[in-house]
Design a protein around this motif. Structure first.
Motif, short mmCIF file in Angstrom:
data_model
loop_
_atom_site.label_atom_id
_atom_site.label_comp_id
_atom_site.label_asym_id
_atom_site.label_seq_id
_atom_site.Cartn_x
_atom_site.Cartn_y
_atom_site.Cartn_z
N THR A 82 0.83 -1.21 0.00
CA THR A 82 0.00 0.00 0.00
C THR A 82 0.86 1.25 0.00
O THR A 82 0.59 2.21 -0.74
N LEU A 83 1.90 1.27 0.82
CA LEU A 83 2.78 2.44 0.90
C LEU A 83 3.51 2.66 -0.42
O LEU A 83 3.65 3.79 -0.89
N TYR A 84 3.99 1.57 -1.03
CA TYR A 84 4.68 1.72 -2.31
C TYR A 84 3.71 2.16 -3.41
O TYR A 84 4.08 2.95 -4.30
N ASP A 85 2.49 1.67 -3.37
CA ASP A 85 1.49 2.09 -4.36
C ASP A 85 1.21 3.59 -4.26
O ASP A 85 1.02 4.26 -5.28
N LEU A 86 1.17 4.10 -3.05
CA LEU A 86 0.91 5.53 -2.87
C LEU A 86 2.03 6.40 -3.41
O LEU A 86 1.80 7.57 -3.74
N ASN A 87 3.23 5.85 -3.52
CA ASN A 87 4.33 6.60 -4.13
C ASN A 87 3.99 7.02 -5.56
O ASN A 87 4.46 8.05 -6.05
N LYS A 88 3.17 6.20 -6.22
CA LYS A 88 2.84 6.44 -7.63
C LYS A 88 1.71 7.45 -7.80
O LYS A 88 1.44 7.90 -8.91
N ASN A 89 1.02 7.76 -6.71
CA ASN A 89 -0.13 8.68 -6.78
C ASN A 89 0.35 10.10 -6.58
O ASN A 89 0.58 10.56 -5.46
N LYS A 90 0.49 10.84 -7.66
CA LYS A 90 1.04 12.19 -7.59
C LYS A 90 0.08 13.18 -6.95
O LYS A 90 0.48 14.27 -6.55
N SER A 91 -1.19 12.81 -6.83
CA SER A 91 -2.15 13.71 -6.20
C SER A 91 -2.05 13.68 -4.67
O SER A 91 -2.55 14.58 -4.00
N VAL A 92 -1.40 12.64 -4.15
CA VAL A 92 -1.25 12.52 -2.70
C VAL A 92 0.05 13.18 -2.26
O VAL A 92 1.13 12.89 -2.78
N VAL A 93 -0.07 14.09 -1.30
CA VAL A 93 1.09 14.82 -0.79
C VAL A 93 1.53 14.30 0.58
O VAL A 93 2.71 14.32 0.91
N LEU A 94 0.57 13.81 1.35
CA LEU A 94 0.82 13.46 2.75
C LEU A 94 0.08 12.18 3.10
O LEU A 94 -1.02 11.94 2.61
N ILE A 95 0.68 11.35 3.98
CA ILE A 95 0.04 10.13 4.46
C ILE A 95 -0.17 10.23 5.97
O ILE A 95 0.74 10.61 6.71
N ILE A 96 -1.39 9.92 6.41
CA ILE A 96 -1.67 9.73 7.83
C ILE A 96 -1.77 8.24 8.07
O ILE A 96 -2.54 7.54 7.41
N LEU A 97 -0.97 7.72 9.00
CA LEU A 97 -0.98 6.29 9.31
C LEU A 97 -1.61 6.09 10.68
O LEU A 97 -1.19 6.69 11.66
N LYS A 98 -2.62 5.24 10.75
CA LYS A 98 -3.36 5.02 11.99
C LYS A 98 -3.83 3.58 12.08
O LYS A 98 -3.80 2.85 11.09
N SER A 99 -4.27 3.20 13.26
CA SER A 99 -4.95 1.92 13.42
C SER A 99 -6.38 2.17 13.86
O SER A 99 -6.72 3.28 14.30
N GLU A 100 -7.21 1.15 13.73
CA GLU A 100 -8.62 1.31 14.04
C GLU A 100 -8.92 0.84 15.47
O GLU A 100 -8.12 0.15 16.10
N GLY A 101 -10.09 1.23 15.96
CA GLY A 101 -10.52 0.83 17.29
C GLY A 101 -10.10 1.81 18.35
O GLY A 101 -9.50 2.86 18.07
N GLU A 102 -10.41 1.44 19.60
CA GLU A 102 -10.08 2.30 20.73
C GLU A 102 -9.13 1.63 21.72
O GLU A 102 -8.83 2.17 22.77
N GLY A 103 -8.67 0.43 21.38
CA GLY A 103 -7.75 -0.29 22.26
C GLY A 103 -6.31 0.02 21.92
O GLY A 103 -5.89 1.17 21.89
N ALA A 104 -5.54 -1.03 21.64
CA ALA A 104 -4.12 -0.86 21.34
C ALA A 104 -3.91 -0.21 19.98
O ALA A 104 -4.67 -0.45 19.04
N PHE A 105 -2.87 0.60 19.88
CA PHE A 105 -2.46 1.10 18.57
C PHE A 105 -1.90 -0.05 17.75
O PHE A 105 -2.29 -0.28 16.61
N CYS A 106 -0.96 -0.80 18.35
CA CYS A 106 -0.39 -1.95 17.64
C CYS A 106 0.34 -2.83 18.63
O CYS A 106 1.24 -2.38 19.36
N ALA A 107 -0.02 -4.11 18.66
CA ALA A 107 0.59 -5.07 19.58
C ALA A 107 1.80 -5.77 18.98
O ALA A 107 2.30 -6.75 19.54
N GLY A 108 2.27 -5.29 17.82
CA GLY A 108 3.47 -5.86 17.23
C GLY A 108 3.21 -7.12 16.43
O GLY A 108 2.19 -7.25 15.76
N ALA A 109 4.13 -8.07 16.54
CA ALA A 109 4.04 -9.30 15.75
C ALA A 109 2.94 -10.21 16.26
O ALA A 109 2.61 -10.22 17.44
#
Length: 251
Positions: free
Chosen positions: A37-64
């Motif tokens: 997904t990140l590499y695909d966005l490199n090709k989109n010239k209309s996109v200037v900025l990426i916001i990276l987030k996770s969903e829900g209200e619990g953990a942001f990311c529990a890793g592996a």
């Protein structure tokens, strides 16, 4: 259960969201999807900025994904799994867009690595961070370069050696892992929206040149992170780690 990656593009800002029912942990398939997904966005010239987030209200990311770690039976599988985090971090640093992280909850292991690989981060006081890898017989080898780059070797070592200790959002802010810290999610989101719109209004060429400046000196990560993945891939096969993972699942 498999997780998902979703992308929403509004004006010239792409919001990339990840979700997994197991506390937003990452199986290898989802790591690959985020990388693509990140590499695909490199090709989109209309996109200037990426916001990276996770969903829900619990953990942001529990890793592996511990379930997948327990399924690793040989060096090749272990190397391939940990290379997933290497792929994501390299995709983030090589992105031709600045990446702003929205951190709403706890982050462990690879989740801390993803935080560190963001160019700028917004977070709430509910955030806590931990590098727990030593406690299960491995170490944060793949994500260490990104974490050390952001907070320094001393703070990275403090997190790593205190493997069972949560570090507070204030600690993470003081060390530079968090750029902006807010009391509430609503306050964070309002400020993130204003900041992102303003940043995305700047000269895209200047933003890209700034991105390159931020990541100067990391060119060897194309090799380094995969060498580190091999270390983790070997250690995850140890009896110590197998026992620790099984005990963790029981708790």
């Amino acid at each position: 259960m498999e997780g998902k990656i979703s992308v929403e593009i509004k004006e010239n800002i792409a919001t990339v969201s990840f979700y997994n029912p197991a506390s937003n942990s990452f199986p290898s398939s989802q790591l690959q999807l985020l990388t693509d997904t990140l590499y695909d966005l490199n090709k989109n010239k209309s996109v200037v900025l990426i916001i990276l987030k996770s969903e829900g209200e619990g953990a942001f990311c529990a890793g592996a994904s511990f379930d997948e770690l327990l399924q690793v039976t040989n060096l090749e599988e272990g190397n391939r799994f940990f290379s997933g985090f290497a792929n994501v971090i390299n995709a983030m640093r090589k992105s031709n867009k600045l990446i702003v992280g929205r951190i709403h909850g706890k982050a462990v292991g690879g989740g801390v690595g993803i935080m560190a690989a963001c160019d700028y981060t917004f977070a709430t006081e509910k955030v806590a961070v931990k590098l727990s890898e030593l406690a299960i017989g491995i170490g944060p080898f793949v994500i260490e370069p990104a974490v050390s780059k952001k907070i320094g070797k001393a703070a990275m070592a403090e997190m790593t050696l205190a493997a069972t200790e949560w570090k507070s959002s204030q600690w993470a802010f003081d060390k530079g892992l968090i750029s902006k810290l807010f009391h509430t999610t609503e306050e964070m989101d309002n400020n993130l929206s204003s900041f992102s719109k303003q940043l995305a209004s700047f000269n895209p060429e200047a933003l890209y040149e700034m991105k390159k400046v931020i990541w100067e000196g990391t060119e060897d990560w194309d090799h380094l992170l995969y060498e580190r993945a091999a270390i983790s891939g070997r250690l995850v096969l140890s009896e110590f780690t197998r026992n620790a993972l099984n005990e963790f699942k029981k708790s």
